[in-house]
Design a protein around this motif. Structure first.
Motif, PDB file in Angstrom:
ATOM      1  N   VAL A  36     -67.089 -33.334  92.492  1.00  0.00           N
ATOM      2  CA  VAL A  36     -65.898 -33.252  93.337  1.00  0.00           C
ATOM      3  C   VAL A  36     -65.084 -34.539  93.211  1.00  0.00           C
ATOM      4  N   MET A  37     -65.785 -35.662  93.174  1.00  0.00           N
ATOM      5  CA  MET A  37     -65.123 -36.957  93.151  1.00  0.00           C
ATOM      6  C   MET A  37     -64.336 -37.156  91.862  1.00  0.00           C
ATOM      7  N   THR A  38     -64.945 -36.809  90.735  1.00  0.00           N
ATOM      8  CA  THR A  38     -64.263 -37.062  89.466  1.00  0.00           C
ATOM      9  C   THR A  38     -63.552 -35.815  88.954  1.00  0.00           C
ATOM     10  N   ASN A  39     -63.581 -34.749  89.773  1.00  0.00           N
ATOM     11  CA  ASN A  39     -62.821 -33.555  89.430  1.00  0.00           C
ATOM     12  C   ASN A  39     -63.268 -32.932  88.110  1.00  0.00           C
ATOM     13  N   TYR A  97     -62.508 -37.797  80.586  1.00  0.00           N
ATOM     14  CA  TYR A  97     -62.058 -36.861  79.558  1.00  0.00           C
ATOM     15  C   TYR A  97     -60.793 -36.126  79.959  1.00  0.00           C
ATOM     16  N   LYS A  98     -60.414 -36.254  81.220  1.00  0.00           N
ATOM     17  CA  LYS A  98     -59.225 -35.539  81.678  1.00  0.00           C
ATOM     18  C   LYS A  98     -58.188 -36.557  82.093  1.00  0.00           C
ATOM     19  N   SER A 106     -54.708 -34.847 100.207  1.00  0.00           N
ATOM     20  CA  SER A 106     -54.454 -35.433  98.891  1.00  0.00           C
ATOM     21  C   SER A 106     -54.259 -34.287  97.911  1.00  0.00           C
ATOM     22  N   SER A 107     -53.762 -34.605  96.737  1.00  0.00           N
ATOM     23  CA  SER A 107     -53.693 -33.565  95.721  1.00  0.00           C
ATOM     24  C   SER A 107     -53.915 -34.189  94.350  1.00  0.00           C
ATOM     25  N   THR A 108     -54.282 -33.345  93.408  1.00  0.00           N
ATOM     26  CA  THR A 108     -54.615 -33.793  92.067  1.00  0.00           C
ATOM     27  C   THR A 108     -53.475 -33.428  91.128  1.00  0.00           C
ATOM     28  N   VAL A 109     -53.090 -34.403  90.310  1.00  0.00           N
ATOM     29  CA  VAL A 109     -51.974 -34.206  89.389  1.00  0.00           C
ATOM     30  C   VAL A 109     -52.500 -34.217  87.960  1.00  0.00           C
ATOM     31  N   LEU A 110     -52.132 -33.197  87.198  1.00  0.00           N
ATOM     32  CA  LEU A 110     -52.474 -33.153  85.782  1.00  0.00           C
ATOM     33  C   LEU A 110     -51.320 -33.794  85.020  1.00  0.00           C
TER      34      LEU A 110
END
Lengths: 162, 272
Positions: free
Chosen positions: A68-71, B117-118, B154-158
């Protein structure tokens, strides 16, 4: 036979929390491949030192938190850490008796196994293979192992974690 | 042990194929969020320290420079207002769909490293600020990426350089449309679908074309750095350098285009 009550659960939790924080601590781009797998190192230590407390279940849950932390894909690190914990618990009596440098080699093998597993998972979901420099991380982990072992051992003795 | 591995494998498959595990991820992210805050502390406190300890003179100089820049930008803004009004009038004449404008929300990056890796970053705005999946993210210069996951806070951005990201672009000079793909390297984009004889040069500016409905049109994306025509190959080998500061961005802008029709729900991801 008396039942010895478990002690020092907080120390175990705190060490995992610190490992998780270190896992996502921002580092400059060039140094990032060399980040050791903190959670695996801490997990291996507790599996060797207190196999009755920390095992596959704890490893799996910590791995899930790392995911979860590193997605990453949910379950990737969970699987890796569960397997690591399983091997470490199985061999804990042997590993305990090794001198430190020999332990470090065992740890290197475990960390390399994790890296191989994650490469397989990456390949299965069609992510590009990682750069060669990321394979340095298990070796950094190996070099750090003696220090981690000594620090955690002193903590364990001081707070009588059993 | 076997159970743990089986469950993990199952979760990976489900997580990869469909998005059923979103709720589990959100629940666990509640535990993880404070840890992420702690991890970002060194970076944010360092910034606070340097701000607090900088001398009066430095601050005054910075203030002066910013004021100058503000004046310059305001001047340009005046022209923009007139141009926008003119654009609206012309569009009305043409009876085409009206673009009302872009709504912008400022967000800060949370300084944490994700999976190496991302190419992803986490920002400090989430569901509570009205961020939605697929929203375009810019920095001060250019397009940075798009939101792929929204958590409560929060949100995650690619980022556009992630290998799974593809962005519809056009060449600013002549309107040539193509697709810019991420390479996985932080300072490189690839344009794989350009035939050998297409009109493209080193130094051309790529802007978003707005096709696909995710990104608002007309924002700068990258500059062409390399064009190699190999006679034996059907397509030219074209590389571009993103104009956004992908490595050093600190504050980002979340853009929402206000149009009459709702944005298309599909994401522009390359299928493996």
């Amino acid at each position: 036979m008396t039942v010895i009550p478990h002690r020092g659960g907080l120390i175990i939790i705190a060490s995992f929390v610190l490992a998780l924080v270190l896992t996502s601590l921002p580092l400059p781009e060039w140094i990032r491949p060399f980040r050791p797998a903190w959670c695996s190192l801490v997990l291996i230590y507790w599996c060797i030192a207190a196999p009755q407390r920390v095992g596959v279940g704890v490893g799996w849950f910590v791995g899930l938190l790392v995911d979860v932390m590193t997605n990453t894909l949910l379950g990737q690190h969970a699987m890796e850490l569960a397997i690591t914990a399983f091997i470490a618990v199985k061999l804990h009596q042997r590993i305990r008796l090794f001198p430190l440098w020999q332990q470090a080699f065992g740890v290197l093998l475990l960390l390399l196994l994790e890296e191989v597993l994650s490469t397989i998972v990456m390949g299965a979901i069609h992510r590009p293979a990682s750069a060669l420099s990321y394979w340095a991380s298990p070796f950094i982990g190996m070099l750090l192992w003696p220090w981690i072992y000594i620090i955690l051992r002193d903590l364990r003795r001081r707070f009588k974690v059993s | 042990m076997a159970a743990a591995v089986l469950v993990s494998l199952l979760m990976m498959v489900v997580d990869h194929r469909e998005n059923h595990l979103q709720s589990l991820r959100s629940a666990l992210s509640v535990i993880v969020a404070p840890l992420q805050q702690i991890a970002s502390l060194p970076a944010s406190s360092g910034e606070w320290l340097s701000e607090t300890l900088s001398s009066r003179q430095t601050l005054q100089e910075e203030n002066r420079a910013l004021r100058k820049l503000n004046l310059k930008l305001k001047g340009r803004q005046q022209k923009l207002a007139a141009l926008e009004a003119e654009n609206m009038r012309l569009r009305e004449l043409l009876d085409s769909s009206l673009k009302i404008g872009d709504q912008i929300l400022i967000a800060e990056l949370i300084a944490i490293d994700l999976d190496p890796y991302k190419q992803q970053v986490v920002i400090n705005r989430g569901d509570n600020s009205g961020v939605f999946e697929g929203q375009a993210v810019l920095d001060a210069n250019a397009v940075l990426g798009q939101v792929i996951r929204v958590d409560p806070f929060s949100s995650t951005v690619l980022m556009i350089t992630d290998p799974s990201h593809a962005l519809p672009v056009e060449v600013n000079r002549n309107g040539l449309r193509t697709i810019a793909m991420g390479t996985g390297r932080i300072n490189e984009l690839e344009l794989p679908h350009l035939p050998n004889n297409s009109d493209i040069q080193v130094g051309d500016l790529l802007v978003t074309s707005g096709l696909g409905g995710h990104f608002p049109p007309g924002y700068p994306v990258a500059e062409i750095t390399q064009v190699v025509n190999k006679p034996g190959q059907p397509f030219a080998h074209v590389l571009a350098k993103p104009s956004a500061n992908l490595e050093r961005a600190h504050e980002v802008l979340l853009v929402r285009t206000l149009t009459a029709d709702p944005p298309a729900p599909s994401t522009e991801e390359r299928t493996p």
